[in-house]
Design an enzyme around this catalytic site. Structure first.
Site, PDB file in Angstrom:
ATOM      1  CB  THR A  18      -0.950   0.020   1.308  1.00 56.89           C
ATOM      2  OG1 THR A  18      -0.458  -0.378   2.370  1.00 56.89           O
ATOM      3  CG2 THR A  18      -2.153  -0.903   1.074  1.00 56.89           C
ATOM      4  CB  SER A 113       1.398   7.742   6.841  1.00 50.59           C
ATOM      5  OG  SER A 113       0.202   8.075   6.640  1.00 50.59           O
ATOM      6  CG  HIS A 114      -1.017   6.785  10.051  1.00 50.66           C
ATOM      7  ND1 HIS A 114      -1.056   6.271   8.572  1.00 50.66           N
ATOM      8  CD2 HIS A 114      -1.228   5.495  10.596  1.00 50.66           C
ATOM      9  CE1 HIS A 114      -1.132   5.094   8.618  1.00 50.66           C
ATOM     10  NE2 HIS A 114      -1.194   4.606   9.663  1.00 50.66           N
ATOM     11  CG  ASP A 277      -1.471  11.618   7.828  1.00 49.83           C
ATOM     12  OD1 ASP A 277      -1.807  12.571   7.281  1.00 49.83           O
ATOM     13  OD2 ASP A 277      -1.151  10.687   7.270  1.00 49.83           O
ATOM     14  CG  ASP A 279       1.719  11.611   4.664  1.00 49.49           C
ATOM     15  OD1 ASP A 279       0.654  11.253   5.538  1.00 49.49           O
ATOM     16  OD2 ASP A 279       1.814  10.770   3.609  1.00 49.49           O
ATOM     17  CG  ASP A 281      -1.883  10.875   3.404  1.00 51.86           C
ATOM     18  OD1 ASP A 281      -1.817  10.951   4.453  1.00 51.86           O
ATOM     19  OD2 ASP A 281      -1.319   9.996   2.556  1.00 51.86           O
ATOM     20  NE  ARG A 282      -4.095   7.429   7.240  1.00 49.08           N
ATOM     21  CZ  ARG A 282      -3.944   6.341   8.018  1.00 49.08           C
ATOM     22  NH1 ARG A 282      -4.675   6.172   9.109  1.00 49.08           N
ATOM     23  NH2 ARG A 282      -3.806   5.283   7.579  1.00 49.08           N
ATOM     24  CD  GLU A 364     -10.955   1.905   7.450  1.00 44.05           C
ATOM     25  OE1 GLU A 364     -10.962   2.449   8.584  1.00 44.05           O
ATOM     26  OE2 GLU A 364      -9.815   1.531   6.795  1.00 44.05           O
ATOM     27  CE  LYS A 376      -4.470   8.226   3.068  1.00 42.26           C
ATOM     28  NZ  LYS A 376      -4.200   7.160   2.800  1.00 42.26           N
TER      29      LYS A 376
HETATM   30  C1  G1P Z   1      -3.658   1.717   6.267  1.00 45.14           C
HETATM   31  C2  G1P Z   1      -5.218   1.959   6.016  1.00 45.14           C
HETATM   32  C3  G1P Z   1      -5.445   2.092   4.392  1.00 45.14           C
HETATM   33  C4  G1P Z   1      -4.532   3.477   3.990  1.00 45.14           C
HETATM   34  C5  G1P Z   1      -3.181   2.992   4.335  1.00 45.14           C
HETATM   35  C6  G1P Z   1      -2.146   4.000   3.942  1.00 45.14           C
HETATM   36  O1  G1P Z   1      -3.511   0.530   5.508  1.00 45.14           O
HETATM   37  O2  G1P Z   1      -5.833   1.205   6.655  1.00 45.14           O
HETATM   38  O3  G1P Z   1      -6.852   2.484   4.274  1.00 45.14           O
HETATM   39  O4  G1P Z   1      -4.704   3.434   2.730  1.00 45.14           O
HETATM   40  O5  G1P Z   1      -2.893   2.758   5.781  1.00 45.14           O
HETATM   41  O6  G1P Z   1      -2.548   5.043   4.289  1.00 45.14           O
HETATM   42  P1  G1P Z   1      -3.447  -0.737   6.546  1.00 45.14           P
HETATM   43  O7  G1P Z   1      -2.608  -0.885   7.456  1.00 45.14           O
HETATM   44  O8  G1P Z   1      -4.877  -1.284   6.808  1.00 45.14           O
HETATM   45  O9  G1P Z   1      -2.915  -1.985   5.481  1.00 45.14           O
HETATM   46 ZN    ZN Z   2      -0.456   9.653   5.565  1.00 41.03          ZN
END
Ligand code: G1P
Ligand code: ZN
Length: 541
Positions: A18, A113-114, A277, A279, A281-282, A364, A376
């Site tokens: 991802t 990211s987060h 978050d 970076d 995007d959230r 979500e 996003k």
């Molecule tokens: C998580 C989120 C998913 C998002 C990804 C990257 O991935 O659930 O929606 O796209 O972070 O921000 P997951 O840890 O569930 O694979």
């Molecule tokens: Zn992010």
């Protein structure tokens, strides 16, 4: 040019599909580790010769060091131009925009990211392609393959580039352009939204708290909200990006943005609370006393997008990730436009956006965005909410409740079981999979299964198929449970259980109470306790 030999083959394990590569910061600091990924990427995209790239990150620990390495390697690989955010800062959506705006060949975005940042926390890197979006699966697979065989990387030896001032220092034959990270992003937002109307809203006394969580959106939010839109100074909290995000967890949800949540549930609450978050995007949206789930936010934004100039002519379609609730499907149906269910991860929206099949997408996990970039976009969602609030002149709570009255309510919650032994998590999923064929018609904890499958996505644009994307179980009475393994965790396995229950008559219940039935059924079907020794999640969002 200098050719360096990589001593070991340091990238181990499956690269999370991802979001590029995410590991502990100290792993990235091992000699050759970052270099391996970067060289593998150059090899996978057919070399760097003649290319233009964008580079920036969320400002976490190791961001600037990594950028220096990438710049030297870009020069070593024959890249002609690199555009870098001043101080190494670029939010993910701003980087996506810069790639598109400059017709660049792609970009490296440095972020986990987060996930928390710091020397003992997480670091990450991902490559976005020409359309500004995350590398598609075939490219990440190529990169991953290359990381396994790579033995050398190309670089140049030169002094560090000063990232602290805008300008055009040169790095050998390669042109480097250090740009203000906010400027062109802010200009893009101004083309999408009715800034005068939002300015009027703030002028009329509308109050807001935007929690930047000491992460990358601080400078963006300050320039746009407090600058261009005239919100009171102090509207942006925790607005200075810190290398360790103030030791916080820069994830905009009720758990990690608790201070903001507490404020919004108190008598001192402003009209709107929002957070983004690491970076950028959230997003999290919360009204006075009214938290908006990301799934509902997507649906509400889609239903009201025509109130903003960029979406005045309507939407082409709406896409949501599979675990996201069906709320946005109901909007698409009412609008008579297409709705798409994609696997988790923003990259799956790219083809639909490029082909003009959808305008708005969401997940979500606090991600919403549109065709303006290929990521996003946290601040975009906040600005669209502000635009809608300015036009409708109602409170967030009123808009949400009006939406439920029109469309019904999709009660929704996600349960995360973190740091589960990888073997046990895999066993739980495998055993669930093996039960799927016989599930329909059976009752669990009083709930009858109507259908169950393992989600496979057939991309309607390029025909590619992505299998094993999570298990969906539907029950009589409009509820659904989804099980999937996280692809972004850095320790053990994380099982995510997504629960939803639809009602168009009973819209005022407590969420967890409304989900009691489907939760009990999901835990019983999966034999959760037997597999992982617990049914209580670590995090409920
Ligand atoms: C998580 C989120 C998913 C998002 C990804 C990257 O991935 O659930 O929606 O796209 O972070 O921000 P997951 O840890 O569930 O694979
Ligand atoms: Zn992010």
């Amino acid at each position: 040019m200098k050719i360096e030999t990589i001593a070991t083959n340091p990238i181990e394990g499956q690269m999370p599909g991802t979001s590029g590569l995410r590991k502990k910061t100290r792993v990235f600091m091992e000699p050759g580790y970052l270099e391996n990924f970067v060289q593998a990427t150059f090899d996978a995209i057919g070399g760097g010769e003649g290319k233009t790239l964008i580079v920036g990150g969320d400002g976490r620990y190791f961001n600037k060091v990594a950028i220096q390495t990438i710049l030297k390697m870009a020069a070593g690989n024959g890249v002609v131009k690199v555009i870098v955010g001043k101080d190494g800062i670029l939010s993910t959506p701003a980087a996506s925009h810069l790639i598109r705006l400059n017709k660049a060949d792609g970009g490296f975005i440095l972020s986990a990211s987060h996930n928390p940042g710091g020397i003992d926390e997480d670091f990450g890197i991902k490559f976005n392609g020409q359309n500004g979006g995350p590398a598609p699966e075939n490219l990440t697979a190529k990169i991953f393959d290359a990381t396994k065989t790579i033995a050398k990387f190309k670089t140049v030896s030169t002094a560090e580039i000063n990232l602290n001032a805008c300008g055009s220092p040169s790095l050998g034959a390669m042109e480097v352009q250090i740009v203000d990270p906010v400027e062109s992003y802010s200009a893009l937002m101004e083309t999408l939204f009715d800034f005068p109307a939002i300015r009027g809203l703030f002028k009329g006394g509308f109050t807001m708290c935007f929690d930047a969580m000491h992460a990358v959106t601080g400078p963006y939010a300050k320039a746009i909200l407090e600058g261009a839109l005239g919100a009171t100074e102090g509207t942006v909290a925790n607005g200075v990006p810190l290398e360790d995000f103030g030791k916080g967890h820069p994830d905009p949800n009720p758990i990690w943005a608790k201070t903001l949540m507490d404020l919004m549930m108190s008598s001192a609450a402003p009209d709107l609370g929002a957070a983004s978050d690491g970076d950028g995007d959230r997003n999290m949206i919360v009204g006075r006393g009214a938290y908006v789930t990301p799934s509902d936010s997507l649906a509400i934004l889609a239903a009201n997008a025509h109130l903003a100039p960029a979406y005045r002519d309507g939407l082409a379609g709406i896409a949501r990730s599979m675990p996201t609730s069906a709320a946005s499907d109901r909007v698409a149906k009412k609008l008579g436009i297409g709705s798409y269910e994609t696997p988790t991860g923003w990259k799956f929206f790219g083809n639909l956006l490029d082909a003009g099949k959808v305008t708005i997408c969401g997940e979500e996990s606090a991600g919403t965005g549109s065709s303006h970039v290929r990521e996003k976009d946290g601040l975009w969602a906040v600005l669209l909410w502000l635009n809608i609030l300015a036009v409708r002149k109602q409170s967030v709570a009123e808009i949400v409740s009006d939406h439920w009255q029109r469309f019904g309510r999709d009660y929704y919650s996600r349960y995360d079981y973190e740091n589960v032994a990888t073997g046990s998590a895999n066993q739980l999923m495998q055993s669930l999979c093996s039960k799927l064929p016989g599930l329909a018609g059976q009752a669990f904890a009083g709930m009858t299964v109507t259908a169950a499958d393992e989600f496979s996505y057939h991309d309607p644009v390029d025909g590619s198929v992505s299998n094993n994307q999570g298990i969906r179980i539907y029950f009589e009475g409009g509820s659904r449970a989804v099980f999937r393994l996280s692809g972004t965790g850095t320790q053990g396995a994380t099982i995510r259980l997504y629960l939803e229950q639809y009602s168009n008559t009973d819209i005022g219940r407590d969420t967890q109470e409304a989900l009691q039935g489907v939760r009990a059924a999901a835990q019983s079907i999966s034999d959760m306790n037997a597999h992982i020794g617990r049914v209580e999640p670590d995090v409920i969002t």
